[in-house]
Write a protein that holds these residues in place. Structure first.
Motif, PDB file in Angstrom:
ATOM      1  N   MET A 150       0.834  -1.197   0.000  1.00  0.00           N
ATOM      2  CA  MET A 150       0.000   0.000   0.000  1.00  0.00           C
ATOM      3  C   MET A 150       0.870   1.249   0.000  1.00  0.00           C
ATOM      4  O   MET A 150       2.075   1.175   0.210  1.00  0.00           O
ATOM      5  N   GLU A 151       0.221   2.346  -0.225  1.00  0.00           N
ATOM      6  CA  GLU A 151       0.971   3.589  -0.385  1.00  0.00           C
ATOM      7  C   GLU A 151       0.210   4.740   0.300  1.00  0.00           C
ATOM      8  O   GLU A 151      -1.012   4.768   0.278  1.00  0.00           O
ATOM      9  N   ILE A 152       0.964   5.646   0.899  1.00  0.00           N
ATOM     10  CA  ILE A 152       0.361   6.887   1.429  1.00  0.00           C
ATOM     11  C   ILE A 152       0.846   8.027   0.538  1.00  0.00           C
ATOM     12  O   ILE A 152       2.057   8.172   0.318  1.00  0.00           O
ATOM     13  N   VAL A 153      -0.074   8.799   0.022  1.00  0.00           N
ATOM     14  CA  VAL A 153       0.290   9.955  -0.805  1.00  0.00           C
ATOM     15  C   VAL A 153      -0.061  11.219  -0.023  1.00  0.00           C
ATOM     16  O   VAL A 153      -1.216  11.396   0.395  1.00  0.00           O
ATOM     17  N   PHE A 154       0.921  12.053   0.205  1.00  0.00           N
ATOM     18  CA  PHE A 154       0.671  13.333   0.879  1.00  0.00           C
ATOM     19  C   PHE A 154       0.206  14.340  -0.183  1.00  0.00           C
ATOM     20  O   PHE A 154       1.000  14.844  -0.954  1.00  0.00           O
ATOM     21  N   LEU A 155      -1.106  14.579  -0.204  1.00  0.00           N
ATOM     22  CA  LEU A 155      -1.658  15.475  -1.218  1.00  0.00           C
ATOM     23  C   LEU A 155      -1.360  16.925  -0.864  1.00  0.00           C
ATOM     24  O   LEU A 155      -1.077  17.745  -1.737  1.00  0.00           O
ATOM     25  N   GLY A 156      -1.437  17.243   0.420  1.00  0.00           N
ATOM     26  CA  GLY A 156      -1.143  18.594   0.884  1.00  0.00           C
ATOM     27  C   GLY A 156      -0.546  18.525   2.278  1.00  0.00           C
ATOM     28  O   GLY A 156      -0.842  17.594   3.040  1.00  0.00           O
ATOM     29  N   THR A 157       0.302  19.494   2.601  1.00  0.00           N
ATOM     30  CA  THR A 157       1.006  19.450   3.891  1.00  0.00           C
ATOM     31  C   THR A 157       1.028  20.826   4.563  1.00  0.00           C
ATOM     32  O   THR A 157       1.803  21.059   5.480  1.00  0.00           O
ATOM     33  N   GLY A 158       0.187  21.744   4.079  1.00  0.00           N
ATOM     34  CA  GLY A 158       0.240  23.114   4.572  1.00  0.00           C
ATOM     35  C   GLY A 158      -0.867  23.431   5.564  1.00  0.00           C
ATOM     36  O   GLY A 158      -1.707  22.590   5.901  1.00  0.00           O
ATOM     37  N   SER A 159      -0.888  24.687   5.986  1.00  0.00           N
ATOM     38  CA  SER A 159      -1.834  25.117   7.009  1.00  0.00           C
ATOM     39  C   SER A 159      -3.132  25.597   6.359  1.00  0.00           C
ATOM     40  O   SER A 159      -3.344  25.447   5.157  1.00  0.00           O
ATOM     41  N   ILE A 165      12.158  11.086  11.741  1.00  0.00           N
ATOM     42  CA  ILE A 165      11.097  12.104  11.624  1.00  0.00           C
ATOM     43  C   ILE A 165      11.349  12.914  10.352  1.00  0.00           C
ATOM     44  O   ILE A 165      12.469  13.388  10.132  1.00  0.00           O
ATOM     45  N   PHE A 166      10.311  13.044   9.544  1.00  0.00           N
ATOM     46  CA  PHE A 166      10.440  13.760   8.280  1.00  0.00           C
ATOM     47  C   PHE A 166       9.325  14.794   8.147  1.00  0.00           C
ATOM     48  O   PHE A 166       8.153  14.434   8.263  1.00  0.00           O
ATOM     49  N   PRO A 167       9.668  16.063   7.887  1.00  0.00           N
ATOM     50  CA  PRO A 167       8.601  16.961   7.440  1.00  0.00           C
ATOM     51  C   PRO A 167       8.140  16.445   6.085  1.00  0.00           C
ATOM     52  O   PRO A 167       8.977  16.194   5.206  1.00  0.00           O
ATOM     53  N   ALA A 168       6.824  16.220   5.919  1.00  0.00           N
ATOM     54  CA  ALA A 168       6.338  15.739   4.614  1.00  0.00           C
ATOM     55  C   ALA A 168       6.333  16.911   3.636  1.00  0.00           C
ATOM     56  O   ALA A 168       6.463  18.053   4.043  1.00  0.00           O
ATOM     57  N   ARG A 169       6.208  16.618   2.372  1.00  0.00           N
ATOM     58  CA  ARG A 169       6.014  17.682   1.387  1.00  0.00           C
ATOM     59  C   ARG A 169       4.961  17.240   0.411  1.00  0.00           C
ATOM     60  O   ARG A 169       4.702  16.049   0.255  1.00  0.00           O
ATOM     61  N   ASP A 170       4.316  18.193  -0.247  1.00  0.00           N
ATOM     62  CA  ASP A 170       3.226  17.862  -1.161  1.00  0.00           C
ATOM     63  C   ASP A 170       3.725  16.896  -2.251  1.00  0.00           C
ATOM     64  O   ASP A 170       4.794  17.119  -2.851  1.00  0.00           O
ATOM     65  N   GLY A 171       2.974  15.853  -2.481  1.00  0.00           N
ATOM     66  CA  GLY A 171       3.319  14.895  -3.531  1.00  0.00           C
ATOM     67  C   GLY A 171       4.182  13.745  -3.042  1.00  0.00           C
ATOM     68  O   GLY A 171       4.418  12.785  -3.791  1.00  0.00           O
ATOM     69  N   LEU A 172       4.633  13.806  -1.779  1.00  0.00           N
ATOM     70  CA  LEU A 172       5.462  12.713  -1.247  1.00  0.00           C
ATOM     71  C   LEU A 172       4.649  11.408  -1.233  1.00  0.00           C
ATOM     72  O   LEU A 172       3.505  11.391  -0.791  1.00  0.00           O
ATOM     73  N   LYS A 173       5.267  10.328  -1.696  1.00  0.00           N
ATOM     74  CA  LYS A 173       4.608   9.018  -1.673  1.00  0.00           C
ATOM     75  C   LYS A 173       5.437   8.104  -0.791  1.00  0.00           C
ATOM     76  O   LYS A 173       6.651   8.004  -0.953  1.00  0.00           O
ATOM     77  N   VAL A 174       4.769   7.440   0.125  1.00  0.00           N
ATOM     78  CA  VAL A 174       5.464   6.517   1.031  1.00  0.00           C
ATOM     79  C   VAL A 174       4.871   5.127   0.816  1.00  0.00           C
ATOM     80  O   VAL A 174       3.675   4.922   1.008  1.00  0.00           O
ATOM     81  N   VAL A 175       5.705   4.185   0.396  1.00  0.00           N
ATOM     82  CA  VAL A 175       5.249   2.812   0.199  1.00  0.00           C
ATOM     83  C   VAL A 175       5.410   2.080   1.527  1.00  0.00           C
ATOM     84  O   VAL A 175       6.478   2.123   2.139  1.00  0.00           O
ATOM     85  N   CYS A 176       4.328   1.464   1.992  1.00  0.00           N
ATOM     86  CA  CYS A 176       4.371   0.814   3.310  1.00  0.00           C
ATOM     87  C   CYS A 176       4.343  -0.709   3.153  1.00  0.00           C
ATOM     88  O   CYS A 176       3.753  -1.229   2.255  1.00  0.00           O
ATOM     89  N   LYS A 233      10.993  33.128   2.151  1.00  0.00           N
ATOM     90  CA  LYS A 233      11.970  32.070   1.853  1.00  0.00           C
ATOM     91  C   LYS A 233      11.325  30.961   1.003  1.00  0.00           C
ATOM     92  O   LYS A 233      11.918  30.475   0.039  1.00  0.00           O
ATOM     93  N   MET A 234      10.097  30.579   1.363  1.00  0.00           N
ATOM     94  CA  MET A 234       9.420  29.533   0.582  1.00  0.00           C
ATOM     95  C   MET A 234       9.171  29.995  -0.845  1.00  0.00           C
ATOM     96  O   MET A 234       9.331  29.224  -1.793  1.00  0.00           O
ATOM     97  N   ASN A 235       8.767  31.266  -0.996  1.00  0.00           N
ATOM     98  CA  ASN A 235       8.559  31.793  -2.351  1.00  0.00           C
ATOM     99  C   ASN A 235       9.863  31.776  -3.137  1.00  0.00           C
ATOM    100  O   ASN A 235       9.889  31.410  -4.314  1.00  0.00           O
ATOM    101  N   GLN A 236      10.943  32.144  -2.470  1.00  0.00           N
ATOM    102  CA  GLN A 236      12.255  32.147  -3.130  1.00  0.00           C
ATOM    103  C   GLN A 236      12.641  30.732  -3.573  1.00  0.00           C
ATOM    104  O   GLN A 236      13.218  30.531  -4.637  1.00  0.00           O
ATOM    105  N   MET A 237      12.284  29.737  -2.758  1.00  0.00           N
ATOM    106  CA  MET A 237      12.629  28.338  -3.065  1.00  0.00           C
ATOM    107  C   MET A 237      11.608  27.692  -4.012  1.00  0.00           C
ATOM    108  O   MET A 237      11.762  26.534  -4.390  1.00  0.00           O
ATOM    109  N   GLY A 238      10.528  28.405  -4.326  1.00  0.00           N
ATOM    110  CA  GLY A 238       9.487  27.841  -5.193  1.00  0.00           C
ATOM    111  C   GLY A 238       8.697  26.731  -4.514  1.00  0.00           C
ATOM    112  O   GLY A 238       8.186  25.829  -5.175  1.00  0.00           O
ATOM    113  N   GLU A 239       8.596  26.796  -3.201  1.00  0.00           N
ATOM    114  CA  GLU A 239       7.888  25.739  -2.459  1.00  0.00           C
ATOM    115  C   GLU A 239       6.445  26.138  -2.178  1.00  0.00           C
ATOM    116  O   GLU A 239       6.155  27.309  -1.949  1.00  0.00           O
TER     117      GLU A 239
END
Ligand SMILES: [Zn+2]
Ligand SMILES: [Zn+2]
Length: 306
Positions: A1-10, A295-306, A26-32
């Motif tokens: 199975m897989e977990i897909v992080f669709l969104g990770t923001g506030s 411990i990982f900060p997730a990011r949008d689009g991250l896929k974790v195969v479990c 900073k996030m805008n500068q990094m394009g995040e």
């Protein structure tokens, strides 16, 4: 199975539109960009946990099909206002093939959801009640809601424990939603394979008015629950005070109560502004405070195969 992080923001995405604080700059500068927090669990069934206003963008980015069920954590707009966008699946289904999508939320959360989306009931969605402590009915996966305290504006707030026997191996995911604390922690939360938890701030603020979880406070849950494989941080905001930033005067910025600091030195950890800075500071804190769990900060689009 897989977990897909669709969104990770506030609640208003991170970076926030119209904000020039040090974190958003900073996030805008990094394009995040972190869109509203939501995950998709792809197991025997496909289960969407929360559907905020970014759902359409998240569907396009991740190309997923009609979910088998939707779990709503609570009645705040950033967690359910995208429900109307699920209509695209109904509109493109042959007329004799459609069954409404079961949507699970607590009785309290339904009071708000039904006012807004009552017109979808029976056609697009089917109302299912999530009762804390009771396994959700009608799904193959074993999913159990648990009560979380997210303040008086969201009395229906719950997290979910997902247990499945995918490919012959036991698996447990604890998804905590927006919350500030949990009264009477059920034992089912212990030793998940994966823990997904809010880190709305790095440091616990002086006044936790929106009733969210900071990484500083989350550390106690990580220590107690002992996630076996990994913890992922979500709902990451721009609300921490960055020393010297004029943006600290903004309404949303709340000073830290007692900022996380290096053991012994009293030197506060730098406030992470972008994804890499989050990972670096979390790694330092984990090592120096001896948190033996990845411990990982997730990011949008991250896929974790479990
Ligand atoms: Zn939220
Ligand atoms: Zn909320």
């Amino acid at each position: 199975m897989e977990i897909v992080f669709l969104g990770t923001g506030s609640a208003w995405c991170t970076p926030e539109y119209s904000c020039d604080c040090a974190i958003c700059a900073k996030m805008n500068q990094m394009g995040e960009e972190r869109t509203r927090t939501s995950i998709l669990i792809k197991g025997e069934e496909s289960i969407l946990v929360d559907c905020g206003p970014d759902l359409r963008i998240q569907m396009k980015a991740n190309r997923f099909k009609r979910p088998d069920a939707v779990l709503i954590t609570h009645e705040h707009g950033d967690h359910y206002l995208g429900m109307d966008d699920l209509l695209v699946f109904r509109r493109s289904t042959p007329v004799d093939k459609w069954n409404p999508i079961p949507v699970y939320a607590t009785e309290e959360a339904w009071k708000a959801i039904e006012i807004r989306f009552g017109y979808l009931l029976g056609t697009l969605i089917e109302k299912r009640i999530a009762s804390p402590g009771a396994r959700l009915e009608g799904l193959h996966a074993k999913i159990t809601p648990f009560k979380t305290f997210h303040g008086p504006s969201a009395p229906g707030s719950v997290g979910y424990v997902y247990e499945a026997d995918a490919s012959g191996a036991d698996f447990k995911l604890v998804y905590t939603s927006d919350f500030m604390r949990i009264e009477d922690e059920p034992s089912i939360l212990m030793e998940p394979d994966i823990l997904i938890i809010q880190a709305n701030w790095l440091n616990e603020p002086e006044f936790n008015r929106p009733h969210h979880m900071s990484f500083q406070s989350a550390m106690q849950y990580i220590r107690t629950w002992k996630p076996r494989k990994a913890t992922y941080l979500v709902h990451i905001s721009d609300m921490d005070h960055v020393p010297g930033d004029p943006g600290n005067n903004f309404m949303k910025k709340i000073p830290p109560e007692s900022p996380l600091h290096e053991p012994g030195s009293g030197e506060p950890y730098p406030i992470p502004r972008c994804h890499d800075e989050w990972q670096k500071v979390v790694d330092r804190i984990s090592a120096q405070y001896e948190l033996p769990y990845p411990i990982f900060p997730a990011r949008d689009g991250l896929k974790v195969v479990c």
